[in-house]
Design a protein around this motif. Structure first.
Motif, short mmCIF file in Angstrom:
data_model
loop_
_atom_site.label_atom_id
_atom_site.label_comp_id
_atom_site.label_asym_id
_atom_site.label_seq_id
_atom_site.Cartn_x
_atom_site.Cartn_y
_atom_site.Cartn_z
N SER A 146 0.81 -1.22 0.00
CA SER A 146 0.00 0.00 0.00
C SER A 146 0.84 1.27 0.00
O SER A 146 0.29 2.36 0.04
N ILE A 147 2.16 1.16 -0.03
CA ILE A 147 3.03 2.34 0.00
C ILE A 147 3.53 2.64 -1.40
O ILE A 147 4.09 1.79 -2.07
N SER A 148 3.31 3.88 -1.83
CA SER A 148 3.66 4.30 -3.18
C SER A 148 4.50 5.58 -3.13
O SER A 148 4.04 6.60 -2.60
N ARG A 149 5.70 5.52 -3.69
CA ARG A 149 6.55 6.71 -3.76
C ARG A 149 5.88 7.77 -4.62
O ARG A 149 5.87 8.95 -4.28
N ARG A 150 5.30 7.37 -5.74
CA ARG A 150 4.64 8.33 -6.64
C ARG A 150 3.47 9.02 -5.94
O ARG A 150 3.29 10.23 -6.06
N GLU A 151 2.68 8.24 -5.21
CA GLU A 151 1.52 8.80 -4.49
C GLU A 151 1.99 9.78 -3.41
O GLU A 151 1.45 10.87 -3.26
N ALA A 152 3.02 9.39 -2.67
CA ALA A 152 3.55 10.25 -1.61
C ALA A 152 4.14 11.53 -2.19
O ALA A 152 3.94 12.62 -1.65
N GLU A 153 4.86 11.41 -3.29
CA GLU A 153 5.47 12.59 -3.92
C GLU A 153 4.40 13.56 -4.40
O GLU A 153 4.50 14.77 -4.18
N ALA A 154 3.36 13.05 -5.04
CA ALA A 154 2.28 13.91 -5.54
C ALA A 154 1.55 14.58 -4.37
O ALA A 154 1.26 15.78 -4.41
N LEU A 155 1.28 13.81 -3.33
CA LEU A 155 0.56 14.34 -2.17
C LEU A 155 1.37 15.43 -1.48
O LEU A 155 0.86 16.51 -1.19
N LEU A 156 2.67 15.18 -1.25
CA LEU A 156 3.51 16.19 -0.60
C LEU A 156 3.69 17.41 -1.50
O LEU A 156 3.73 18.53 -1.00
N GLY A 157 3.81 17.20 -2.80
CA GLY A 157 3.93 18.33 -3.72
C GLY A 157 2.74 19.25 -3.63
O GLY A 157 2.88 20.48 -3.52
N ASP A 158 1.53 18.69 -3.65
CA ASP A 158 0.31 19.49 -3.52
C ASP A 158 0.23 20.16 -2.16
O ASP A 158 -0.15 21.33 -2.05
N LEU A 159 0.59 19.42 -1.13
CA LEU A 159 0.54 19.97 0.23
C LEU A 159 1.51 21.13 0.39
O LEU A 159 1.15 22.18 0.94
N LEU A 160 2.71 20.99 -0.11
CA LEU A 160 3.71 22.05 0.04
C LEU A 160 3.35 23.31 -0.76
O LEU A 160 3.69 24.41 -0.37
N LYS A 161 2.63 23.12 -1.87
CA LYS A 161 2.17 24.29 -2.65
C LYS A 161 1.18 25.13 -1.84
O LYS A 161 1.05 26.32 -2.05
#
Length: 180
Positions: A146-161
């Motif tokens: 259930s752990i996805s680097r792509r999912e985490a990267e996209a989520l953190l990218g949106d969050l940091l924006k």
């Protein structure tokens, strides 16, 4: 002999409890465009752990992480939280530091996790969606699918924006008893 009062039918249970005061931070997991899923939740938790390790320079095993779910308001979607708590009685001050100065340390933790995900060698391989250099940990074996680097990267990218819109909610004081 169900229903009889004989000593062989009685099971004695012994519960050991300990109670201590410590620190905890509850973070609302941001919804993605695709909604909330186990992958979003586990990927966010793994990214947060990665950022904590990078920020504090190594082992932060005393900081434990778990999930919490609450029903949405007025029939809305459930709200999923990550609860980060200090297992050291009284706390170590790490979590207080996370939220100090308008959560600047938390922002740094998230940025360090995001940078680590973007620059990990597994990002160059289309077949890999994470590795033990970034998100994976041996103690997470049961949730690795259930752990996805792509999912985490996209989520953190949106969050940091949108980090400037981060809000601190009212402080809650909870007393939890931990069963051992």
């Amino acid at each position: 002999a169900y229903g009889q009062n004989d000593s062989a039918a009685i099971v004695d249970c012994l519960y050991l409890y300990r109670e201590f005061s410590s620190e905890a931070v509850r973070i609302l997991v941001p919804y993605t465009q695709a909604g909330m899923s186990e992958t979003v939740l586990q990927s966010f938790m793994a990214a947060l752990q990665l950022g904590l390790k990078r920020h504090y320079g190594g082992r932060v095993d005393h900081l434990r992480i778990t999930t919490q779910k609450e029903p949405g308001e007025d029939g809305g979607p459930d709200r999923h939280y990550v609860l980060l708590y200090d297992s050291v009685p009284g706390g170590t001050g790490y979590l207080q530091q996370l939220l100090s100065e308008d959560a600047q340390t938390l922002t740094e933790v998230l940025k360090k996790a995001y940078d680590a995900l973007r620059t990990c060698s597994c990002a160059a391989s289309p077949d890999k969606d994470g590795c033990y250099r970034c998100l994976y940990q041996y103690r997470q074996a049961r949730v690795l699918p259930s752990i996805s680097r792509r999912e985490a990267e996209a989520l953190l990218g949106d969050l940091l924006k949108n980090i400037d819109r981060l809000e601190r909610l009212a402080k809650e004081v909870r007393r939890d008893v931990h069963k051992m």
